[in-house]
Write a protein that holds these residues in place. Structure first.
Motif, PDB file in Angstrom:
ATOM      1  N   GLN A  37      10.452   7.913  -9.250  1.00  0.00           N
ATOM      2  CA  GLN A  37      11.323   9.084  -9.116  1.00  0.00           C
ATOM      3  C   GLN A  37      11.633   9.690 -10.495  1.00  0.00           C
ATOM      4  OE1 GLN A  37      14.977   8.196  -7.090  1.00  0.00           O
ATOM      5  NE2 GLN A  37      14.807  10.026  -5.823  1.00  0.00           N
ATOM      6  N   GLN A  38      11.935   8.806 -11.433  1.00  0.00           N
ATOM      7  CA  GLN A  38      12.258   9.284 -12.802  1.00  0.00           C
ATOM      8  C   GLN A  38      11.068  10.025 -13.417  1.00  0.00           C
ATOM      9  OE1 GLN A  38      13.359   5.619 -14.697  1.00  0.00           O
ATOM     10  NE2 GLN A  38      15.209   5.486 -13.445  1.00  0.00           N
ATOM     11  N   ASN A  39       9.869   9.689 -12.978  1.00  0.00           N
ATOM     12  CA  ASN A  39       8.676  10.317 -13.552  1.00  0.00           C
ATOM     13  C   ASN A  39       8.110  11.415 -12.639  1.00  0.00           C
ATOM     14  OD1 ASN A  39       7.742   8.843 -16.180  1.00  0.00           O
ATOM     15  ND2 ASN A  39       8.607   7.286 -14.813  1.00  0.00           N
ATOM     16  N   GLY A  40       8.937  11.879 -11.727  1.00  0.00           N
ATOM     17  CA  GLY A  40       8.569  13.048 -10.910  1.00  0.00           C
ATOM     18  C   GLY A  40       7.494  12.776  -9.863  1.00  0.00           C
ATOM     19  N   GLN A  41       7.338  11.524  -9.446  1.00  0.00           N
ATOM     20  CA  GLN A  41       6.303  11.190  -8.452  1.00  0.00           C
ATOM     21  C   GLN A  41       6.926  10.977  -7.071  1.00  0.00           C
ATOM     22  OE1 GLN A  41       2.950  11.104  -9.149  1.00  0.00           O
ATOM     23  NE2 GLN A  41       3.618  11.830 -11.159  1.00  0.00           N
ATOM     24  N   THR A  42       6.300  11.592  -6.057  1.00  0.00           N
ATOM     25  CA  THR A  42       6.788  11.398  -4.692  1.00  0.00           C
ATOM     26  C   THR A  42       5.899  10.381  -3.990  1.00  0.00           C
ATOM     27  OG1 THR A  42       7.309  13.728  -4.733  1.00  0.00           O
ATOM     28  CG2 THR A  42       7.449  12.637  -2.583  1.00  0.00           C
ATOM     29  N   ILE A  43       6.508   9.268  -3.601  1.00  0.00           N
ATOM     30  CA  ILE A  43       5.769   8.260  -2.824  1.00  0.00           C
ATOM     31  C   ILE A  43       5.960   8.608  -1.352  1.00  0.00           C
ATOM     32  CG2 ILE A  43       5.673   5.807  -2.234  1.00  0.00           C
ATOM     33  CD1 ILE A  43       4.945   6.023  -5.061  1.00  0.00           C
ATOM     34  N   LEU A  44       4.856   8.842  -0.650  1.00  0.00           N
ATOM     35  CA  LEU A  44       4.988   9.261   0.749  1.00  0.00           C
ATOM     36  C   LEU A  44       5.399   8.089   1.645  1.00  0.00           C
ATOM     37  CD1 LEU A  44       1.997  11.731   0.998  1.00  0.00           C
ATOM     38  CD2 LEU A  44       4.392  12.243   0.556  1.00  0.00           C
ATOM     39  N   GLU A  45       4.768   6.957   1.433  1.00  0.00           N
ATOM     40  CA  GLU A  45       5.178   5.761   2.196  1.00  0.00           C
ATOM     41  C   GLU A  45       4.726   4.545   1.407  1.00  0.00           C
ATOM     42  OE1 GLU A  45       3.171   5.306   5.924  1.00  0.00           O
ATOM     43  OE2 GLU A  45       1.226   5.784   5.080  1.00  0.00           O
ATOM     44  N   ILE A  46       5.468   3.469   1.525  1.00  0.00           N
ATOM     45  CA  ILE A  46       5.049   2.228   0.851  1.00  0.00           C
ATOM     46  C   ILE A  46       5.309   1.071   1.816  1.00  0.00           C
ATOM     47  CG2 ILE A  46       7.269   2.120  -0.444  1.00  0.00           C
ATOM     48  CD1 ILE A  46       5.415   0.729  -2.699  1.00  0.00           C
ATOM     49  N   ILE A  47       4.227   0.354   2.141  1.00  0.00           N
ATOM     50  CA  ILE A  47       4.359  -0.707   3.151  1.00  0.00           C
ATOM     51  C   ILE A  47       3.706  -2.012   2.665  1.00  0.00           C
ATOM     52  CG2 ILE A  47       4.591   0.610   5.334  1.00  0.00           C
ATOM     53  CD1 ILE A  47       1.484   0.488   5.506  1.00  0.00           C
ATOM     54  N   PRO A  48       4.326  -3.151   3.033  1.00  0.00           N
ATOM     55  CA  PRO A  48       3.687  -4.428   2.675  1.00  0.00           C
ATOM     56  C   PRO A  48       2.442  -4.640   3.543  1.00  0.00           C
ATOM     57  CG  PRO A  48       5.654  -4.812   4.001  1.00  0.00           C
ATOM     58  CD  PRO A  48       5.562  -3.329   3.799  1.00  0.00           C
ATOM     59  N   SER A  90       0.866  -1.182   0.000  1.00  0.00           N
ATOM     60  CA  SER A  90       0.000   0.000   0.000  1.00  0.00           C
ATOM     61  C   SER A  90       0.894   1.219   0.000  1.00  0.00           C
ATOM     62  CB  SER A  90      -0.866  -0.023   1.272  1.00  0.00           C
ATOM     63  OG  SER A  90      -1.537   1.201   1.413  1.00  0.00           O
ATOM     64  N   PHE A  91       0.541   2.220  -0.792  1.00  0.00           N
ATOM     65  CA  PHE A  91       1.336   3.447  -0.752  1.00  0.00           C
ATOM     66  C   PHE A  91       0.464   4.672  -0.919  1.00  0.00           C
ATOM     67  CE2 PHE A  91       1.429   4.480  -5.279  1.00  0.00           C
ATOM     68  CZ  PHE A  91       1.237   3.254  -5.895  1.00  0.00           C
ATOM     69  N   LYS A  92       1.043   5.796  -0.492  1.00  0.00           N
ATOM     70  CA  LYS A  92       0.333   7.066  -0.619  1.00  0.00           C
ATOM     71  C   LYS A  92       1.203   7.991  -1.471  1.00  0.00           C
ATOM     72  CE  LYS A  92      -2.655   7.087   3.316  1.00  0.00           C
ATOM     73  NZ  LYS A  92      -2.745   7.211   4.712  1.00  0.00           N
ATOM     74  N   SER A  93       0.551   8.936  -2.109  1.00  0.00           N
ATOM     75  CA  SER A  93       1.312   9.876  -2.914  1.00  0.00           C
ATOM     76  C   SER A  93       0.699  11.265  -2.733  1.00  0.00           C
ATOM     77  CB  SER A  93       1.262   9.417  -4.365  1.00  0.00           C
ATOM     78  OG  SER A  93       0.861  10.435  -5.204  1.00  0.00           O
ATOM     79  N   GLU A  94       1.481  12.304  -3.091  1.00  0.00           N
ATOM     80  CA  GLU A  94       0.957  13.668  -2.945  1.00  0.00           C
ATOM     81  C   GLU A  94      -0.177  13.909  -3.938  1.00  0.00           C
ATOM     82  OE1 GLU A  94       4.497  15.944  -3.410  1.00  0.00           O
ATOM     83  OE2 GLU A  94       4.818  16.091  -1.253  1.00  0.00           O
ATOM     84  N   ASN A  95      -0.078  13.274  -5.089  1.00  0.00           N
ATOM     85  CA  ASN A  95      -1.089  13.499  -6.123  1.00  0.00           C
ATOM     86  C   ASN A  95      -1.443  12.156  -6.763  1.00  0.00           C
ATOM     87  OD1 ASN A  95      -2.595  14.115  -8.359  1.00  0.00           O
ATOM     88  ND2 ASN A  95      -1.386  15.928  -8.899  1.00  0.00           N
ATOM     89  N   ILE A  96      -2.481  11.540  -6.214  1.00  0.00           N
ATOM     90  CA  ILE A  96      -2.819  10.174  -6.638  1.00  0.00           C
ATOM     91  C   ILE A  96      -3.255  10.149  -8.110  1.00  0.00           C
ATOM     92  CG2 ILE A  96      -5.271  10.113  -5.943  1.00  0.00           C
ATOM     93  CD1 ILE A  96      -3.039   7.350  -4.868  1.00  0.00           C
ATOM     94  N   PHE A  97      -3.876  11.247  -8.570  1.00  0.00           N
ATOM     95  CA  PHE A  97      -4.370  11.283  -9.949  1.00  0.00           C
ATOM     96  C   PHE A  97      -3.209  11.222 -10.949  1.00  0.00           C
ATOM     97  CE2 PHE A  97      -5.833  13.654 -13.740  1.00  0.00           C
ATOM     98  CZ  PHE A  97      -6.815  12.771 -14.139  1.00  0.00           C
ATOM     99  N   SER A  98      -2.184  12.092 -10.717  1.00  0.00           N
ATOM    100  CA  SER A  98      -1.065  12.086 -11.674  1.00  0.00           C
ATOM    101  C   SER A  98      -0.261  10.786 -11.535  1.00  0.00           C
ATOM    102  CB  SER A  98      -0.201  13.342 -11.488  1.00  0.00           C
ATOM    103  OG  SER A  98       0.955  13.089 -10.775  1.00  0.00           O
ATOM    104  N   LEU A  99      -0.225  10.239 -10.314  1.00  0.00           N
ATOM    105  CA  LEU A  99       0.477   8.966 -10.112  1.00  0.00           C
ATOM    106  C   LEU A  99      -0.169   7.835 -10.926  1.00  0.00           C
ATOM    107  CD1 LEU A  99       2.024   7.516  -7.025  1.00  0.00           C
ATOM    108  CD2 LEU A  99       0.141   6.236  -7.967  1.00  0.00           C
ATOM    109  N   LEU A 100      -1.499   7.813 -10.921  1.00  0.00           N
ATOM    110  CA  LEU A 100      -2.188   6.746 -11.663  1.00  0.00           C
ATOM    111  C   LEU A 100      -1.934   6.888 -13.168  1.00  0.00           C
ATOM    112  CD1 LEU A 100      -5.546   6.548  -9.669  1.00  0.00           C
ATOM    113  CD2 LEU A 100      -3.748   4.832  -9.736  1.00  0.00           C
ATOM    114  N   GLN A 101      -1.814   8.132 -13.619  1.00  0.00           N
ATOM    115  CA  GLN A 101      -1.500   8.361 -15.047  1.00  0.00           C
ATOM    116  C   GLN A 101      -0.103   7.840 -15.388  1.00  0.00           C
ATOM    117  OE1 GLN A 101      -2.252  12.565 -15.574  1.00  0.00           O
ATOM    118  NE2 GLN A 101      -3.933  12.076 -16.971  1.00  0.00           N
ATOM    119  N   VAL A 102       0.858   8.145 -14.492  1.00  0.00           N
ATOM    120  CA  VAL A 102       2.240   7.694 -14.703  1.00  0.00           C
ATOM    121  C   VAL A 102       2.300   6.165 -14.696  1.00  0.00           C
ATOM    122  CG1 VAL A 102       4.516   7.589 -13.587  1.00  0.00           C
ATOM    123  CG2 VAL A 102       3.357   9.785 -13.856  1.00  0.00           C
TER     124      VAL A 102
END
Ligand code: ADP
Length: 307
Positions: free
Chosen positions: A279-290, A230-242
């Motif tokens: 990272q290469q696509n400019g996305q910041t992942i706030l946290e990622i946990i199993p 599970s992970f969170k991002s600052e902008n889930i919409f642009s993350l899903l596009q990436v």
């Protein structure tokens, strides 16, 4: 295990060409709580209407307690109780009057079935003189349940009984279903809420009229393939596009305020590759946990993999 219901290759197409059920087959064992789980439009109500002899299947065969649902519909109707998805009581009769009405209709009596209905009746007693139409959503469902039980059916069908019901009443309702089972009644219930699936002994997952999994909730979760994070991002919409151009062997989907991702390759390389890609696509992942999969994760995973 003795079968209470055997469903063999049941299909139904409505006028206009909607294929609501496609070769549905499964058994329901006696005295289990069996759940039909799927989103809106999956075909749950259509199957319930066929099982309760309200509409005819286009093909297939259903045997219930030794009777054929089409040929022996009169016997079947005496042996089942049905709580349909829409409010089916008399809104201008009081709680007590509704229950008495159904008791008379089924040539039964409230007193003879008090042990069965008492956990529900106790909660309804303070409202017994209130008109049914003036009850809250949860109380309406409890009254409808009481009425569906008044002739002590062998099998109880409930079509989405907790849709639109508040979370506390939903929990109470499921406790009541377990108590009904403990009195020897087979319970078949449909729900679009995946969290409720864990309250069933076994579930059938349905999507677009096709049953794609039948098992206990625990077995379904155990069979989950892949590594779920599970992970969170600052902008889930642009993350899903990436993510659409992510080259990794994975599936992903929004889940509440987070995003879930399932990796199928060696996690020691897949996870860093994913983080590099982000990272290469400019996305910041706030946290990622199993995390451990839920029944909902299993449902989504199976559907997405099939796609
Ligand atoms: P669910 O109960 O899972 O929401 P339904 O059984 O109500 O699913 O519906 C399954 C599909 O059949 C949907 O596409 C729905 O629009 C369609 N459908 C349901 N009832 C009818 C009907 N009477 N006539 C035509 N299409 C119908």
């Amino acid at each position: 295990m003795t079968n209470a219901i055997s469903i063999e290759s049941v299909s139904k197409t409505y006028d206009g060409g909607v294929r609501a059920l496609q070769h549905v087959s499964f058994d329901v064992f006696e005295n289990e709580v069996f759940g039909l789980v799927g989103p809106d439009g999956a075909g749950k109500s259509t199957l319930f209407n066929i099982l309760t002899s309200l509409i005819l299947p286009e093909e297939g065969k259903i045997s219930m307690l030794g009777y054929d649902v089409v040929k022996d519909y009169k016997e079947i109707r005496r042996m089942i109780g049905y709580l349909p998805g829409t409010f089916s009581l008399y809104p201008d009769l009081t709680v007590q009057e509704n229950l008495e009405f159904f008791a008379v209709m089924y040539e039964s009596s409230i007193r003879a079935n008090m042990r069965l209905i008492s956990p529900i009746w106790k909660q309804l007693m303070p409202f017994k003189d209130r008109k049914a139409g003036k009850l809250s959503g949860g109380m309406k469902q409890k009254l409808a349940l009481c009425c569906a039980l008044i002739h002590r059916p062998h099998i109880l069908f409930l079509d989405e009984p907790t849709t639109g019901v508040d979370p506390v009443s939903r929990k109470e309702f499921w406790d009541i279903l377990r108590s009904i089972k403990s009195q020897g009644i087979t319970v078949v219930v449909s729900t679009p809420y995946m969290d409720e699936a864990t309250r069933c002994d076994r579930i059938a997952m349905i999507q677009e009229g096709v049953i794609f999994k039948i098992d206990t909730p625990a077995n379904i979760v155990q069979q989950f393939q892949g590594h779920l994070y599970s992970f969170k991002s600052e902008n889930i919409f642009s993350l899903l596009q990436v993510m659409e151009s992510c080259p990794l062997n994975c599936i992903y989907y929004p889940y509440g305020e987070s995003c879930h991702i399932v990796f199928y390759d060696d996690i020691s390389t897949a996870l860093p590759s994913f983080q590099d890609f982000m990272q290469q696509n400019g996305q910041t992942i706030l946290e990622i946990i199993p995390i451990e999969p839920s029944v909902e994760d299993c449902f989504i995973e199976i559907v997405k993999k099939a796609e």
